[in-house]
Design a protein around this motif. Sequence first.
Motif, mmCIF file in Angstrom:
data_model
loop_
_atom_site.group_PDB
_atom_site.id
_atom_site.type_symbol
_atom_site.label_atom_id
_atom_site.label_comp_id
_atom_site.label_asym_id
_atom_site.label_seq_id
_atom_site.Cartn_x
_atom_site.Cartn_y
_atom_site.Cartn_z
ATOM 1 N N GLU A 107 -2.878 6.694 -2.017
ATOM 2 C CA GLU A 107 -2.148 5.788 -2.037
ATOM 3 C C GLU A 107 -0.756 5.764 -2.730
ATOM 4 O O GLU A 107 0.213 5.077 -2.230
ATOM 5 C CB GLU A 107 -2.707 4.475 -2.726
ATOM 6 N N ASP A 108 -0.684 6.720 -3.608
ATOM 7 C CA ASP A 108 0.405 6.982 -4.277
ATOM 8 C C ASP A 108 1.505 7.637 -3.379
ATOM 9 O O ASP A 108 2.871 7.393 -3.462
ATOM 10 C CB ASP A 108 0.334 8.105 -5.683
ATOM 11 N N LYS A 109 1.080 8.286 -2.251
ATOM 12 C CA LYS A 109 2.038 8.720 -1.378
ATOM 13 C C LYS A 109 2.422 7.731 -0.046
ATOM 14 O O LYS A 109 3.421 8.134 0.856
ATOM 15 C CB LYS A 109 1.388 9.939 -0.467
ATOM 16 N N MET A 110 1.531 6.703 -0.005
ATOM 17 C CA MET A 110 1.823 5.576 1.109
ATOM 18 C C MET A 110 2.946 4.749 1.210
ATOM 19 O O MET A 110 3.254 4.152 -0.057
ATOM 20 C CB MET A 110 0.563 5.096 1.472
ATOM 21 N N ARG A 111 3.602 4.551 2.042
ATOM 22 C CA ARG A 111 4.603 3.541 2.061
ATOM 23 C C ARG A 111 4.440 2.869 3.521
ATOM 24 O O ARG A 111 3.937 3.725 4.331
ATOM 25 C CB ARG A 111 5.999 4.046 2.163
ATOM 26 N N VAL A 112 4.847 1.548 3.710
ATOM 27 C CA VAL A 112 4.509 0.764 4.924
ATOM 28 C C VAL A 112 5.830 0.277 5.338
ATOM 29 O O VAL A 112 6.924 -0.133 4.480
ATOM 30 C CB VAL A 112 3.701 -0.473 4.459
ATOM 31 N N VAL A 113 6.139 0.514 6.558
ATOM 32 C CA VAL A 113 7.208 -0.100 7.443
ATOM 33 C C VAL A 113 7.167 -1.175 8.213
ATOM 34 O O VAL A 113 6.235 -0.825 9.279
ATOM 35 C CB VAL A 113 8.068 1.202 7.798
ATOM 36 N N LEU A 114 7.613 -2.295 8.010
ATOM 37 C CA LEU A 114 7.518 -3.263 9.234
ATOM 38 C C LEU A 114 8.614 -3.115 9.995
ATOM 39 O O LEU A 114 9.692 -3.456 9.702
ATOM 40 C CB LEU A 114 7.245 -4.560 8.679
ATOM 41 N N PRO A 140 -5.903 -3.031 -6.330
ATOM 42 C CA PRO A 140 -4.879 -4.135 -6.900
ATOM 43 C C PRO A 140 -3.561 -3.891 -6.922
ATOM 44 O O PRO A 140 -2.799 -4.955 -6.949
ATOM 45 C CB PRO A 140 -5.440 -3.991 -8.512
ATOM 46 N N GLU A 141 -3.344 -2.609 -6.525
ATOM 47 C CA GLU A 141 -1.738 -2.359 -6.451
ATOM 48 C C GLU A 141 -1.130 -2.555 -5.192
ATOM 49 O O GLU A 141 -1.772 -2.754 -3.964
ATOM 50 C CB GLU A 141 -1.445 -0.921 -6.818
ATOM 51 N N VAL A 142 -0.010 -3.219 -4.982
ATOM 52 C CA VAL A 142 0.661 -3.669 -3.676
ATOM 53 C C VAL A 142 1.290 -2.477 -2.986
ATOM 54 O O VAL A 142 2.180 -1.846 -4.003
ATOM 55 C CB VAL A 142 1.461 -4.842 -3.686
ATOM 56 N N ILE A 143 1.212 -2.053 -1.974
ATOM 57 C CA ILE A 143 1.692 -1.120 -1.432
ATOM 58 C C ILE A 143 3.203 -1.492 -1.048
ATOM 59 O O ILE A 143 3.412 -2.718 -0.472
ATOM 60 C CB ILE A 143 1.120 -0.409 0.025
ATOM 61 N N ARG A 144 4.142 -0.582 -1.262
ATOM 62 C CA ARG A 144 5.753 -0.907 -0.905
ATOM 63 C C ARG A 144 5.763 -1.078 0.486
ATOM 64 O O ARG A 144 5.503 -0.332 1.335
ATOM 65 C CB ARG A 144 6.628 0.285 -1.666
ATOM 66 N N VAL A 145 6.278 -2.301 1.102
ATOM 67 C CA VAL A 145 6.520 -2.505 2.374
ATOM 68 C C VAL A 145 7.987 -2.610 2.506
ATOM 69 O O VAL A 145 8.890 -3.250 1.769
ATOM 70 C CB VAL A 145 5.733 -3.772 2.930
ATOM 71 N N TYR A 146 8.704 -1.937 3.669
ATOM 72 C CA TYR A 146 10.069 -1.818 3.703
ATOM 73 C C TYR A 146 10.298 -2.567 5.263
ATOM 74 O O TYR A 146 9.724 -2.052 6.015
ATOM 75 C CB TYR A 146 10.523 -0.392 3.957
ATOM 76 N N ILE A 147 11.206 -3.661 5.423
ATOM 77 C CA ILE A 147 11.406 -4.215 6.301
ATOM 78 C C ILE A 147 12.606 -3.794 7.134
ATOM 79 O O ILE A 147 13.627 -3.809 6.368
ATOM 80 C CB ILE A 147 11.198 -5.999 6.127
ATOM 81 N N GLY A 148 12.758 -3.794 8.469
ATOM 82 C CA GLY A 148 13.885 -3.310 9.166
ATOM 83 C C GLY A 148 13.510 -3.047 10.620
ATOM 84 O O GLY A 148 12.891 -3.436 11.318
ATOM 85 N N SER A 149 14.517 -2.647 11.011
ATOM 86 C CA SER A 149 14.882 -2.117 12.570
ATOM 87 C C SER A 149 15.393 -0.493 12.609
ATOM 88 O O SER A 149 16.467 -0.587 12.423
ATOM 89 C CB SER A 149 15.563 -3.061 13.496
ATOM 90 N N PHE A 150 14.487 0.479 12.557
ATOM 91 C CA PHE A 150 14.956 1.496 12.547
ATOM 92 C C PHE A 150 15.067 2.391 13.731
ATOM 93 O O PHE A 150 14.306 3.067 14.453
ATOM 94 C CB PHE A 150 13.911 2.336 11.583
ATOM 95 N N TRP A 151 16.219 1.982 14.171
ATOM 96 C CA TRP A 151 16.839 2.739 15.558
ATOM 97 C C TRP A 151 18.258 2.361 15.594
ATOM 98 O O TRP A 151 18.784 1.353 14.815
ATOM 99 C CB TRP A 151 16.134 2.205 16.837
ATOM 100 N N ALA A 152 19.071 3.111 16.224
ATOM 101 C CA ALA A 152 20.660 2.841 16.439
ATOM 102 C C ALA A 152 20.979 1.835 17.534
ATOM 103 O O ALA A 152 21.851 2.218 18.245
ATOM 104 C CB ALA A 152 21.294 4.367 16.587
ATOM 105 N N GLN A 153 20.350 0.521 17.434
ATOM 106 C CA GLN A 153 20.620 -0.384 18.454
ATOM 107 C C GLN A 153 21.282 -1.558 17.764
ATOM 108 O O GLN A 153 20.892 -1.734 16.697
ATOM 109 C CB GLN A 153 19.755 -0.542 19.359
ATOM 110 N N PRO A 154 21.964 -2.307 18.481
ATOM 111 C CA PRO A 154 22.249 -3.687 17.738
ATOM 112 C C PRO A 154 21.208 -4.769 17.466
ATOM 113 O O PRO A 154 19.983 -4.434 18.291
ATOM 114 C CB PRO A 154 23.292 -4.347 18.965
ATOM 115 N N LEU A 155 21.352 -5.361 16.408
ATOM 116 C CA LEU A 155 20.170 -6.087 15.723
ATOM 117 C C LEU A 155 20.096 -7.225 17.002
ATOM 118 O O LEU A 155 21.182 -7.963 17.386
ATOM 119 C CB LEU A 155 20.518 -6.527 14.503
ATOM 120 N N LEU A 156 18.871 -7.601 17.325
ATOM 121 C CA LEU A 156 18.708 -8.660 18.210
ATOM 122 C C LEU A 156 19.105 -9.872 17.547
ATOM 123 O O LEU A 156 19.432 -11.032 18.024
ATOM 124 C CB LEU A 156 17.302 -8.590 18.906
#
Length: 532
Positions: free
Chosen positions: A210-217, A246-262
């Motif tokens: 879990e110490d290595k895990m990150r979540v990307v939405l 009990p610990e919450v995994i870090r979640v990063y929110i975004g759009s990971f590509w080189a296109q205009p945001l919808l």
Amino acid sequence: MFSWANKDGKKKDPELFQTVSDGLKRLYRTKLFPLEDTYRFHDFHSPALEDADFDNKPMVLLVGQYSTGKTTFIRHLMEQDFPGMRIGPEPTTDSFIAVMYGEQEGLIPGNALVVDPKKPFRKLNAFGNAFLNRFICAQMPNPVLDSISIIDTPGILSGEKQRISRGYDFAAVLEWFAERVDRIILLFDAHKLDISDEFSEVIRALKNHEDKMRVVLNKADQIGTQQLMRVYGALMWSLGKIVNTPEVIRVYIGSFWAQPLLVADNRKLFEAEEQDLFRDIQGLPRNAALRKLNDLIKRARLAKVHAYIISALKKEMPNVFGKENKKKELIANLGEIYAKIEKEHQISPGDFPKLSKMQEVLAAQDFTKFQGLKPKLLETVEDMLANDIAKLMTLVRQEEAAMPSQSVQGGAFEGTMNGPFGHGYGEGASEGIDELEWIVARDKPTYDEIFYTLSPVNGKVSGAMAKKEMVKSKLPNNVLGKIWKLADVDKDGYLDDEEFALANHLIKVKLEGHEMPADLPDHLVPPSKRGL
């Protein structure tokens, strides 16, 4: 140089321990490996480590269901296509692809990879041809890959049929990679949050990391703010049920590509999240030695517990008759043996291997070939953990100090570092950075009105008078104290009209949610104080 490397105190060749990597290799070969080999650790948990495992660059493992943007994420980081890349809405990546640095662009098939002593993949041959035919290395000269390697994985499907049709243990392969990588990124699509059975199994297989895990939405720009809040909440709820910590995994929110945001409503949020994730990845080379040290400690603790378990089973076995029945009885009562070892040796329950998995592997083992307890081997590992590791930690800090700027460069990491598109450029304390006029001058007439109500003497107000006005912002004293320190440019303990205006400007910056700079930026220095 490092006399601690020799327990006899006799001087050895100092070259052996001039780097953390060499020190780890030596400690593993001479102190931990003998214990692992004696008690068949490699048959139960993890193959033996090789030199390449200690020498390789930091690795990032991407895991997610199909069409969550794993391959696109890699392309976004490198800003370049890589050999073997396929992107589409259907399950396109059907192989494990190790994207690594190479002077010549090309592909190396799995069977060739596992015989290359310079690559950390030799032990993957245990998963057989079904896996190796689905494993390739894409090499290319890219500045990002100069610092890290990235592992792309097949999209996780749902249903029993797909899991069986792989022909190899998908979760076991991911667990093998998880033990060796520096960062595990789980990708989710904001439109597809259903976590399939296989994905649940995979996340549980990664439980000890879990110490290595990150979540990307990912693809969060395709929905509005209200929907995004609901999706984020649903994701955290789903992860909470599976990860079960009990610990919450870090979640990063975004759009990971080189296109205009919808949907550009959350542009600032996406930019901030991307910068946080990039900083996390950029820090991997600097922390690589510490990660390898941490993994070796975890492995040593597990090896110790494994030795106690195997020796306890050996002790209970009869010498002549009833061996098979006794074996079945011991496997069935393994939980009681765990409890006995835990109490006798004061070992934390979290250090024990998973009970059901251990019982499954033990069923196929010949207990008569197990070794009894060998205190000398365990004492050697204890000495390694208590003394050698602690001293190697000092060398880790020395290496970090010698390479403070070591980080991932190139690709998307360069795009937002400098210039007007850097994160936070022209905002908060950086506002007005590239303007000719002093930015504070815009609101100075308003601040002057307040200044002259404070009865300045010789054009300056005292700290006590300025405090009466500044506390009206309701900011805490430690923040106001920092603002005072920044605004009192000439350090005379008083504020003139320009310094007072600057203090109010900084208060406004803080109230808008921005952080205070450690030092006053050049563009905020009052005109009359420049050149002091």
